[in-house]
Design a protein around this motif. Structure first.
Motif, PDB file in Angstrom:
ATOM      1  N   ALA A 360      20.122  88.612  73.630  1.00 32.92           N
ATOM      2  CA  ALA A 360      21.519  89.055  73.609  1.00 32.92           C
ATOM      3  C   ALA A 360      21.623  90.547  73.943  1.00 32.92           C
ATOM      4  O   ALA A 360      20.625  91.259  74.008  1.00 32.92           O
ATOM      5  CB  ALA A 360      22.133  88.777  72.236  1.00 32.92           C
ATOM      6  N   ALA A 361      22.835  91.024  74.140  1.00 34.15           N
ATOM      7  CA  ALA A 361      23.070  92.429  74.468  1.00 34.15           C
ATOM      8  C   ALA A 361      22.634  93.331  73.316  1.00 34.15           C
ATOM      9  O   ALA A 361      22.881  93.031  72.138  1.00 34.15           O
ATOM     10  CB  ALA A 361      24.549  92.657  74.778  1.00 34.15           C
ATOM     11  N   LEU A 362      21.988  94.450  73.644  1.00 32.62           N
ATOM     12  CA  LEU A 362      21.518  95.383  72.617  1.00 32.62           C
ATOM     13  C   LEU A 362      22.674  95.963  71.799  1.00 32.62           C
ATOM     14  O   LEU A 362      22.502  96.326  70.637  1.00 32.62           O
ATOM     15  CB  LEU A 362      20.718  96.513  73.258  1.00 32.62           C
ATOM     16  CG  LEU A 362      19.288  96.158  73.702  1.00 32.62           C
ATOM     17  CD1 LEU A 362      18.667  97.319  74.449  1.00 32.62           C
ATOM     18  CD2 LEU A 362      18.433  95.782  72.497  1.00 32.62           C
ATOM     19  N   ARG A 363      23.850  96.056  72.399  1.00 32.33           N
ATOM     20  CA  ARG A 363      24.983  96.632  71.665  1.00 32.33           C
ATOM     21  C   ARG A 363      25.405  95.756  70.481  1.00 32.33           C
ATOM     22  O   ARG A 363      26.137  96.211  69.586  1.00 32.33           O
ATOM     23  CB  ARG A 363      26.172  96.839  72.603  1.00 32.33           C
ATOM     24  CG  ARG A 363      26.766  95.561  73.169  1.00 32.33           C
ATOM     25  CD  ARG A 363      27.894  95.855  74.148  1.00 32.33           C
ATOM     26  NE  ARG A 363      28.424  94.645  74.751  1.00 32.33           N
ATOM     27  CZ  ARG A 363      29.359  93.873  74.203  1.00 32.33           C
ATOM     28  NH1 ARG A 363      29.855  94.199  73.024  1.00 32.33           N
ATOM     29  NH2 ARG A 363      29.790  92.803  74.825  1.00 32.33           N
ATOM     30  N   LEU A 364      24.915  94.524  70.459  1.00 29.77           N
ATOM     31  CA  LEU A 364      25.248  93.619  69.350  1.00 29.77           C
ATOM     32  C   LEU A 364      24.252  93.709  68.212  1.00 29.77           C
ATOM     33  O   LEU A 364      24.466  93.117  67.152  1.00 29.77           O
ATOM     34  CB  LEU A 364      25.316  92.173  69.861  1.00 29.77           C
ATOM     35  CG  LEU A 364      26.329  91.884  70.973  1.00 29.77           C
ATOM     36  CD1 LEU A 364      26.257  90.432  71.403  1.00 29.77           C
ATOM     37  CD2 LEU A 364      27.743  92.245  70.502  1.00 29.77           C
ATOM     38  N   ARG A 365      23.133  94.437  68.415  1.00 30.39           N
ATOM     39  CA  ARG A 365      22.132  94.563  67.363  1.00 30.39           C
ATOM     40  C   ARG A 365      22.628  95.468  66.249  1.00 30.39           C
ATOM     41  O   ARG A 365      23.277  96.488  66.499  1.00 30.39           O
ATOM     42  CB  ARG A 365      20.819  95.136  67.911  1.00 30.39           C
ATOM     43  CG  ARG A 365      19.971  94.132  68.656  1.00 30.39           C
ATOM     44  CD  ARG A 365      18.622  94.737  69.026  1.00 30.39           C
ATOM     45  NE  ARG A 365      17.805  95.007  67.863  1.00 30.39           N
ATOM     46  CZ  ARG A 365      17.024  94.130  67.263  1.00 30.39           C
ATOM     47  NH1 ARG A 365      16.969  92.889  67.723  1.00 30.39           N
ATOM     48  NH2 ARG A 365      16.292  94.454  66.219  1.00 30.39           N
TER      49      ARG A 365
END
Length: 373
Positions: A360-365
């Motif tokens: 998934a997108a790193l911004r969601l971590r």
């Protein structure tokens, strides 16, 4: 892994009579950083370096400090703190807001016990995950060990260099704990004389190996990307049908009849990409008998499901465990269209699977980038 190979190659070409060298290793990271523990660069006294320990902001200063360590023939530990809002602090412009410890170790070129020689021995043995112990904090010597010394852990006997049995047991217990988490980090241990020894425990897995089963035009961009990353590529196909460019990129060309000779382990991904339904159907059971952790199948979902159904009708049922290894259609959903984009999609998914990430997108971590979930 590509960077490590470049360091070893540069080291092998050094002339010890003309050049001094040191290895800089990131041994501790607190907070955020561009590189993680285990990042390295080889530094020569003529100002040339190979590899990297940051995004480019620390290398210049590390070069100066490494040359000083070479002149003194003594290792040194340097701390870079980018958390302070100080424009004069090296690396503050990177904006990582982390603390990085870098160990600078002068090398005795040709000595089989120097860190690069030990790394070379690990690279020559792909079958296992290697564990390396580097001493980063120690006053004076201890059992002929000093700061900068590296020990390759190969079992309890390899820890005999530390002498004290209690210390050996504590180190081994910590090694097993770190290995389960798959993360490299430093640890501090007490010595019998009251001193402390700090050791960087590094988990070094084998390079990722891709077995590409096919010879069509889309194998070439995938092999090219694999080599650019620094992974290993084996192509399974009739050598007479393989284009010359692909032959120069692959680490090995194996005929379908020689498939069983390939070393396939849990660090291997296999891709069925022959573009022939019968060939992929024939190859799937063979691949599932191996230890490959990832099995990719090129083509639409309906094609893969048809293969599964026909195999089941023939009495070859795929277990639930094996189905978890199969990725069909292969790759991440990035909207890939061209062979090059499809190769990117496949490699990205393999990296995610082997890192136990979702893709998934790193911004969601919600946790740091380099931390395991």
């Amino acid at each position: 892994m590509k960077e490590l190979k470049a360091i070893i190659d540069a080291y092998d070409h050094l002339n010890p009579e003309k050049t001094k060298a040191a290895i800089a290793t990131v041994v501790r990271v607190e907070g955020s950083s561009y590189r993680r523990t285990g990042a390295r660069m080889l530094v020569m006294d003529d100002g040339v370096w190979v590899g990297g320990i940051s995004g480019g902001c620390l290398e210049g200063d590390a070069l100066k400090r490494a040359r000083l360590a070479m002149a003194k023939s003594q290792p040194s530990l340097v701390t870079y703190d980018t958390t302070e809002d100080d424009q004069h602090q090296i690396g503050v412009g990177l904006g990582c807001n982390g603390v990085i410890d870098v160990l600078l170790s002068p090398l005795e070129i040709g000595n089989p016990n120097n860190p690069v020689e030990i790394l070379k021995s690990c690279m020559a043995e792909r079958r296992q995950t290697h564990i390396l112990l580097t001493i980063i904090g120690l006053e004076d010597e201890y059992n002929d060990l000093r700061a900068g010394s590296m020990v390759r852990y190969t079992g309890s006997e390899s820890l005999n260099v530390f002498g004290d049995r209690g210390l050996q047991q504590n180190i081994e217990k910590t090694i097993h704990n770190f290995a389960q988490k798959g993360r490299s980090r430093p640890a501090t241990f007490g010595l019998a004389d009251g001193r402390e020894i700090e050791i960087f425990i590094e988990i070094l897995p084998p390079e990722v190996h891709l077995v590409l089963m096919g010879h069509q035009y889309d194998v070439l961009p995938l092999a090219r990307l694999v080599k650019e990353i620094g992974w290993r590529a084996t192509v399974v196909a009739n050598p007479q049908k393989i284009m010359q460019k692909l032959s120069s990129l692959a680490d090995a060309i194996v005929t379908p009849a020689e498939f069983d000779s390939i070393l396939i382990d849990e660090h291997t991904a296999t891709i069925l990409m022959s573009h022939d339904f019968k060939t992929d159907k024939y190859n799937l059971p063979k691949v599932l008998k191996t230890a490959a952790a990832y099995v990719g199948m090129l083509g639409p979902r309906v094609r893969s499901e048809k293969i599964f159904d026909e195999l089941a009708q023939e009495g070859i049922k795929i277990s639930e465990t094996d189905m978890e290894r199969i990725h069909a259609p292969v790759g991440l959903d990035i909207g890939a269209i061209s062979p090059e984009e499809i190769a990117l999609s496949i490699v990205a998914e393999i990296r995610a699977v082997f890192s136990d990430r979702s893709g998934a997108a790193l911004r969601l971590r919600t946790t740091p980038i380099h931390e395991r979930d």
